[in-house]
Structures are given as C-alpha cells and as structure tokens.
Design a protein around this motif. Sequence first.
Motif, mmCIF file in Angstrom:
data_model
loop_
_atom_site.group_PDB
_atom_site.id
_atom_site.type_symbol
_atom_site.label_atom_id
_atom_site.label_comp_id
_atom_site.label_asym_id
_atom_site.label_seq_id
_atom_site.Cartn_x
_atom_site.Cartn_y
_atom_site.Cartn_z
ATOM 1 N N CYS A 9 1.557 -7.628 -5.860
ATOM 2 C CA CYS A 9 0.633 -6.614 -6.396
ATOM 3 C C CYS A 9 0.491 -6.756 -7.912
ATOM 4 N N CYS A 61 -5.631 -3.430 -5.945
ATOM 5 C CA CYS A 61 -5.914 -4.665 -6.679
ATOM 6 C C CYS A 61 -6.413 -5.749 -5.697
ATOM 7 N N CYS A 95 -3.682 -7.008 -3.232
ATOM 8 C CA CYS A 95 -3.392 -6.056 -2.154
ATOM 9 C C CYS A 95 -4.514 -6.061 -1.116
HETATM 10 ZN ZN LIG Z 1 -1.919 -4.035 -5.718
#
Ligand SMILES: [Zn+2]
Length: 366
Positions: A63, A75, A78
Amino acid sequence: MNQVLYRKYRPQGFNEFTAQSHIIQTLKNEIESGKIAHAYLFSGYRGTGKTTMARLFAKAINCQNRKGFEPCNECTSCLEITKGSAVDIIEIDAASNRGIDDIRSLRDSIRYKPNLLKYKVIILDEAHQLSKDAANALLKILEEPPEYVVFILATTEAHKMISTIASRCQRFDFYKLTIKEIVSKLEEIAKEENIKVEKEALEMIAASSEGSLRDAEGLLDQILNFTSSNEIKIEDVKEILGVVDLTLVFEFTDFLIEKNIPMAIKYLNENVERGINLEEFSKTITNYLRKLLILKINGGLIDEIAVGETGETKQKMVEQAEKLKGEDLKIILNLFLEAENKRKYSSIPQLPFELALIDYFYQSKK
Ligand SMILES: [Zn+2]
C-alpha cells in the motif's frame, strides 16, 4: 458450490476478519516495523481464511498510503490487488500446477523486479501438492530469494510439506472457526442483505460447516436460492441439509438402550423402505451417540453440544445419555463406524448396520 456471498464479503482490511486474531497480531507487528519475512507458511483447514489473509497481507505491504498496518484500499496498488489485476501478485494453484516446469517458470518470472508494486508476492495455494522435483526447485529459490519477493505458501496439509521448505518459512496455523464466530459473520451478512433469519437457523448452518467460513457462506447462498425469499427458517436449513428428523434418532436410540435389537433392525428397514438416506442416517446416529458419550463424561457441555436445539430436545439428550452405559456407547460407536465403512462396498447397504446391531447385542451383554 455457489460462492457469491463469500466473494462479496471477503475482508478488505484486517479489522474485517472474523477470526485468526493470533495471526493478525503478529502480521501487524511485522507490517508496522517493516520486518517482512521472505517466506510464510499458512496452514489450516479449508475455508479458514488462508488465501484471503495472504492477499490482504500482500496489499498491506504494498500500500502506498498505509496508515498503521491496514491497507488504505484507495491507492492504485490496493485497487489493483483488490481487482485481482496486479501483475506483481502471482497466484498459483499447486493442485493443478505441480510440476517442475511450473516452478521453473515461476523462477524466471521473479528474476525481474516488480513492475508497479514494492514487493512481488507469490501465493502458492495447496503447496503440499507440488511434485518432489518441483518442491526441490522451490527450495532452491527459497534459499536465496530476491529482496523484493515474498512467498506465501498455503496448505491444508502442512505435514505433507517437505521439512526443509517448512523450516524456511514463518509458520502460521489457522484455526477452524467456532460456531459463534461463524454465526456472527453470517448475522452481519444477513443484516447487509436485508435477510430475516432465525438465530437457530444460522447456528445450524454454522454447525454443519465444521469450522469453514467459506462453506457456511456457500450454504447460506444455497438456502437463499432455495427459498427465493428474504426470510430463512430453520425448516429451510433442515431441508437443504437433508437433516434426519430427531424423533427418528431418539426412537432408534431408545431401542439401543432397551437392547431391543429385533425392533431396531425392523425400524431401520422400515425407514430404508421409506427412502431415508442411509449415509445421512448413519452420520446422524454416529454423531448423536458421540454427543451422548461426551455428555456422559461432562454433562455441563449440553449447551455447547446441543447448540440450536430446543430445551425439550436437550432434556431428551440428557435422559438418553444417563440411560446408556458408557461401555455400551463405546461398543456401538465402534461398530457403527465399521458399518459405515463397509456400507459403501455392500450390495445391501443396510446389511452392515444390521450386523453391527447384532454384534452390539452380543458384545454389550458380556
Ligand atoms: Zn493502499
């Protein structure tokens, strides 16, 4: 098995995990301190969250704006991992890719640094199924893994892994989920899905799933398709599971208590003629007698053993446990276990059970 709910409610953060807090605590410390191991071994019964945990861990260590140890789920890393489209996360099912060539091509693909993510994560499912050559090739990789690679080997049978691989991994044992844990997750799902459901129905689903959350969620799916309404009753669950009526179990056990073998055999045959499923019947009786045996040893366990049952049923169980001698219970349980094994090979499926009943009569008289 239908797995719609299982996929839909797969945890996207460690805080959404229903169980395995002993594992999460250690992983949390590693993520926060940045001390990530190169190889992990996730071992445990099916449907207890091994692959889900592996993906979550892969997400957390990659992440880009992690707060604490939880992945942000916003993000690009992710999002890609959640979608299952991150090229740096390699998932291999060793049940169908178990040969040396599969591990060789894996070796080639980890020669290069990750495209996008910080770590390349290799999730090797059913890792114990690798062939001997493949396992040895994997061992070679694990001896000198590139800095940017993390291996997560998942297995339902850790004892079948070669020990030199296991000893290179940090090992985590996933526990079977308790009935309470499964019920709490199912309640959550039911609430989200606006399903009205009796607590006893959820307890029965949980009990029949034997510690596997995936099975429990699959069963809930199946029952929802079956009822095609927003309400689940305990009768629906019984019907889907093919649960043998308890009255039948009680009556049969009464014959065992009285050692009335002619009646027990007659009763068995009458029910077979009526189309009762002998496999389910044998499973139910054996399971029931096992419960009586446990009750004999510790009567205080009644609420745990008879979870989801009415007070009347519990009363009847306690009574029957008192009436059947411990020694006789042991004899009939052993005989029924043998009979169940023989059933599959017998041209007359009920014959092994008839013989078991006759043996019970003679053996228990001694
Ligand atoms: Zn993330």
